[in-house]
Scaffold this active site. Structure first.
Site, PDB file in Angstrom:
ATOM      1  N   PRO A 137      -3.721   5.738  17.294  1.00 49.84           N
ATOM      2  CA  PRO A 137      -3.728   5.041  15.995  1.00 49.84           C
ATOM      3  C   PRO A 137      -3.674   5.982  14.805  1.00 49.84           C
ATOM      4  O   PRO A 137      -3.700   5.523  13.667  1.00 49.84           O
ATOM      5  CB  PRO A 137      -5.050   4.273  16.028  1.00 49.84           C
ATOM      6  CG  PRO A 137      -5.928   5.065  16.934  1.00 49.84           C
ATOM      7  CD  PRO A 137      -5.021   5.647  17.980  1.00 49.84           C
ATOM      8  N   HIS A 162       0.835  -1.189   0.000  1.00 48.78           N
ATOM      9  CA  HIS A 162       0.000   0.000   0.000  1.00 48.78           C
ATOM     10  C   HIS A 162       0.873   1.243   0.000  1.00 48.78           C
ATOM     11  O   HIS A 162       1.839   1.320   0.753  1.00 48.78           O
ATOM     12  CB  HIS A 162      -0.924   0.030   1.216  1.00 48.78           C
ATOM     13  CG  HIS A 162      -1.970   1.093   1.110  1.00 48.78           C
ATOM     14  ND1 HIS A 162      -1.707   2.409   1.411  1.00 48.78           N
ATOM     15  CD2 HIS A 162      -3.259   1.045   0.705  1.00 48.78           C
ATOM     16  CE1 HIS A 162      -2.797   3.117   1.195  1.00 48.78           C
ATOM     17  NE2 HIS A 162      -3.748   2.322   0.771  1.00 48.78           N
ATOM     18  N   TYR A 201       5.783   8.998   7.858  1.00 54.40           N
ATOM     19  CA  TYR A 201       4.579   8.176   7.801  1.00 54.40           C
ATOM     20  C   TYR A 201       4.928   6.680   7.783  1.00 54.40           C
ATOM     21  O   TYR A 201       4.240   5.868   8.410  1.00 54.40           O
ATOM     22  CB  TYR A 201       3.794   8.548   6.534  1.00 54.40           C
ATOM     23  CG  TYR A 201       2.401   7.986   6.446  1.00 54.40           C
ATOM     24  CD1 TYR A 201       1.448   8.256   7.428  1.00 54.40           C
ATOM     25  CD2 TYR A 201       1.998   7.215   5.359  1.00 54.40           C
ATOM     26  CE1 TYR A 201       0.156   7.765   7.332  1.00 54.40           C
ATOM     27  CE2 TYR A 201       0.715   6.720   5.255  1.00 54.40           C
ATOM     28  CZ  TYR A 201      -0.217   7.001   6.254  1.00 54.40           C
ATOM     29  OH  TYR A 201      -1.487   6.509   6.153  1.00 54.40           O
TER      30      TYR A 201
END
Length: 388
Positions: free
Chosen positions: A290, A68, A385
């Site tokens: 999260p 991804h 990220y």
């Protein structure tokens, strides 16, 4: 070696130690079925994948994991996409549900002859500053028990026995409540985007994260204190449609919501991560929101660092790794906390009409504009990220 907890941290640690011929036992308070079906995050960073592959623990995710690399942001100013695999260090995520990873790790450990006791609750760790610590436990039938070992690894979460056993005054506890609550949802529905979706809206944040071809994870900013079942499924889907602007960008693929949880976004760090022969890893070491998908990745990183240090100490007598374990992990933990804090500010802003609320909303608008248009800002985002 006694390891408390059969999550990613405990099982990665147990597998690496077992491969080095170091005797260890895992004590897990839940049953095996529960452990293998706990729905958790599913985004593995490149470093975590490399750790798992390096130790022969990546077969399942290599077969079934999905690469991804794209985020889609939806705001009141429109939408834009970032292919973060072409930014920063040029690395993607691997999507692999955490319950699948835990199942793989457990199967590998047991196949190699590893020992694990389910339904055994650790009550306390004793004599961690002595030569041979002990763990008092409660067995499945309620009887007391005791395990002794040279070292104890606390991988049993923020409310586990390892944290509870730290003597008062020996640690610094850093905690922040970010004042934001999410309703976490698992839907038996195919993904509606080929990207991670982050939507900001006047009614609150909404998020879309694919798990498999038939299961999707959603998040909705939620009222603090509300019960997980306070909203009907119809209301949940209507709210997701609204906040993700389905009328503008296409309908969401609906399906039954099979799991719900309320998540108060918090940051929680213990310093140091060692007390004598007791070491903390995973959620016992730090809790992270999260918003940046860092929890499982930190757990894998910490488990490898601790396994190497324990192996050196037990096999060669070299304790340098153990002495430096806490400092090395905390460097990664605080870097991850900083990015998580930045993501929270990016995705949430106060809804009031006062000067402070208006100021914070304008700051968020500026951050989004920079993320949309500025390559150096995009590179910074991509590197952090996927990094830990």
């Amino acid at each position: 070696m006694v390891i408390l907890g059969a999550g990613p941290a405990g099982l990665v640690l147990a597998n690496i130690l077992r491969a080095r011929g170091i005797d260890c036992v895992v004590l897990e308070r839940a049953g095996r079925t529960h452990v293998e079906n706990r729905a958790r995050a599913g985004f593995l960073a490149p470093h975590a994948v490399r750790v798992l592959d390096r130790h022969g623990l990546a077969d399942g995710l290599a077969r079934r994991g999905l690469t991804h690399c794209t985020c889609e942001f939806r705001t009141d100013g429109g939408r834009f996409r970032l292919d973060y695999s072409r930014l920063g260090r040029g690395e993607p995520h691997t999507v692999y549900p955490q319950q699948n990873l835990v199942t793989d790790l457990l199967a590998t450990y047991l196949h190699a002859g590893g020992r694990i006791h389910f339904g055994v609750e650790a009550v306390a760790v004793h004599d961690a500053d002595g030569g041979r610590p002990a763990v008092s436990v409660r067995t499945p039938d309620g009887r007391p028990g005791r395990w002794r070992a040279r070292y104890v690894a606390g991988c049993d979460g923020r409310h586990g026995a390892a944290r509870r056993s730290l003597p008062p005054g020996t640690v610094r506890h850093h905690h922040r409540d970010h004042g934001v609550t999410w309703l976490g949802l698992l839907a038996e529905a195919p993904p509606s985007l080929d990207a991670v979706g982050y939507a900001t809206h006047a009614r609150g944040f909404a998020g879309h994260m694919a798990r498999t071809s038939t299961v999707t994870r959603y998040y909705l900013q939620y009222e603090r204190g509300a019960a997980p079942d306070a909203w009907s499924q119809e209301r949940i889907w209507d709210e997701l449609d609204l906040r993700m602007r389905a009328a503008e960008y296409g309908p969401l693929r609906r399906g039954p919501v099979v799991d719900r949880s309320v998540i108060d976004l918090e940051s929680d760090v213990i310093e140091p991560l060692r007390h004598g022969a007791l070491f903390l890893a995973g959620d016992a070491a730090s809790l992270i929101s999260p918003s940046a998908a860092k929890g499982a990745n930190l757990a894998v990183l910490e488990a490898e660092l601790l396994a190497r240090a324990l192996g050196d100490a037990l096999v060669t007598g070299d304790v340098a790794g153990l002495d430096g374990y806490s400092a090395r992990c905390l460097e990664h933990i605080w870097r991850a906390q900083e990015f998580s804090y930045w993501m929270i500010a990016l995705l949430h802003a106060p809804s009031g009409a006062d000067d402070e609320a208006r100021f914070q909303r304008r700051l968020r608008h500026s951050r989004m504009a920079s993320l949309r248009t500025t390559r150096s800002f995009q590179d910074w985002f991509a590197e952090h990220y996927v990094g830990v």
